[in-house]
Scaffold this active site. Sequence first.
Site, PDB file in Angstrom:
ATOM      1  N   TYR A  35      50.911  62.701  31.007  1.00  0.00           N
ATOM      2  CA  TYR A  35      49.986  62.188  32.022  1.00  0.00           C
ATOM      3  C   TYR A  35      50.709  61.793  33.316  1.00  0.00           C
ATOM      4  O   TYR A  35      50.353  62.242  34.409  1.00  0.00           O
ATOM      5  CB  TYR A  35      49.181  60.980  31.499  1.00  0.00           C
TER       6      TYR A  35
ATOM      7  N   ASP B 122      44.121  61.601  31.526  1.00  0.00           N
ATOM      8  CA  ASP B 122      44.082  60.257  30.943  1.00  0.00           C
ATOM      9  C   ASP B 122      42.723  60.063  30.259  1.00  0.00           C
ATOM     10  O   ASP B 122      41.955  61.018  30.102  1.00  0.00           O
ATOM     11  CB  ASP B 122      44.357  59.191  32.012  1.00  0.00           C
TER      12      ASP B 122
ATOM     13  N   GLU C  73      51.240  54.676  38.921  1.00  0.00           N
ATOM     14  CA  GLU C  73      50.792  55.386  37.727  1.00  0.00           C
ATOM     15  C   GLU C  73      51.288  54.720  36.453  1.00  0.00           C
ATOM     16  O   GLU C  73      50.575  54.667  35.450  1.00  0.00           O
ATOM     17  CB  GLU C  73      51.226  56.857  37.775  1.00  0.00           C
TER      18      GLU C  73
END
Length: 372
Positions: A123, A141, A40
């Site tokens: 996020y 996102d 991520e």
Amino acid sequence: MDTNEKKQFFSEHLLAWYRKHRRDLPWRRSRNPYHIWISEVMLQQTRVDTVIPYFHRFTERFPTMEALANAPEEEVLKLWEGLGYYSRARNLQGAVREVQERYGGVVPDTLKEISTLKGVGPYTAGAVLSIAYNKPEPAVDGNVMRVLSRYFLIEEDIMKIGTRGIMEKLAKELIPEGAAGDFNQGLMELGAMVCTPRSPHCLTCPVMEHCAAREMGMEEELPVKKKAKPPRPEYRIAALIEGSGPQEGHILIRQRPQEGLLARMWELPHVEVPFGYADASGVPASISVLTEQLALETIGIRPGQGFMHAEHTFSHIHWDMQVVTCSLEPSVVPSGTGMLLPSHYQWVNRDTMEQYAFPNVFLKILKRYFSL
DNA sequence: AACGCGGGGCA
DNA sequence: TGCCCAGCGTT
């Protein structure tokens, strides 16, 4: 059809679509929170195809949080070389050390705790919690904002801080019971593969039927997004300083400052020159700027010939750089100090340069110089 | 709220 | 070649 029915339709069909069409990506092969976290962070501002080889190398070298926590920062930076936004790598290592010390080596599974970690914003927190722990937290996102703005015809500027909040509230409401990880990934997968920024593939979209933007023919106009400022130009001149004698075949490199742009990365010694100095007629003037600046750092150079021209665009700066080969001018070095260099300078050759992390623009120049 | 921070893909 | 893709930290 009312709003709740449209939401329910969206959640059900998107989830089913994802479970059928999900790409087989390296970080989807386990539920290891640490590996998901790495992916991520790498995926922030970076596309999947770029990340894949980096993810493999990184998890192979640092398979556990313990391995990453104990590694020297230079090695972490080297494995991040070319990926950009290098503070992501330093923050990740710092946060992993924090997890080792404060959370007993287990990635926290609450929003409150995980959000305290360096480099973990709204996020990334939502992504790790939902994908690794299946917690019903939104992970909003750019893909998600694009999909939601189109399906629900949200015309707020997605660059505004408040719009994120609207999107997060909506995204959270949409998560189906017990399927947060798959749903959140489905939302991003749809944005990446179907609901693309330009020319979206609506005919293959699982939720086209009730997409408000599609009904209005506005899918290409959304999301509304304020344009970023264009990068400001900077003119620079860089030195390929060629060693002689014991340093035959070597080039002098320099480490950047601890903070700021490309912090702690290695580079060719270079200086910014005023506008106009970098064009063909101005090269001699810019060379003298370079010579004078390096002399202040006790590096005396004798300029040689132009080697190449390099351009590099960051999000906020555009570098227009002339690269010249140079030899050392020993008379500038204080007598008796021999070849002593400031500690942030280093000689490298085509083999030893592998040990240093360079921004892409310098990597390309060095690779060309060493014919790599 | 505005700015600093990299690099790559596509028409 | 010009356009697009954008999370997080800091101020």
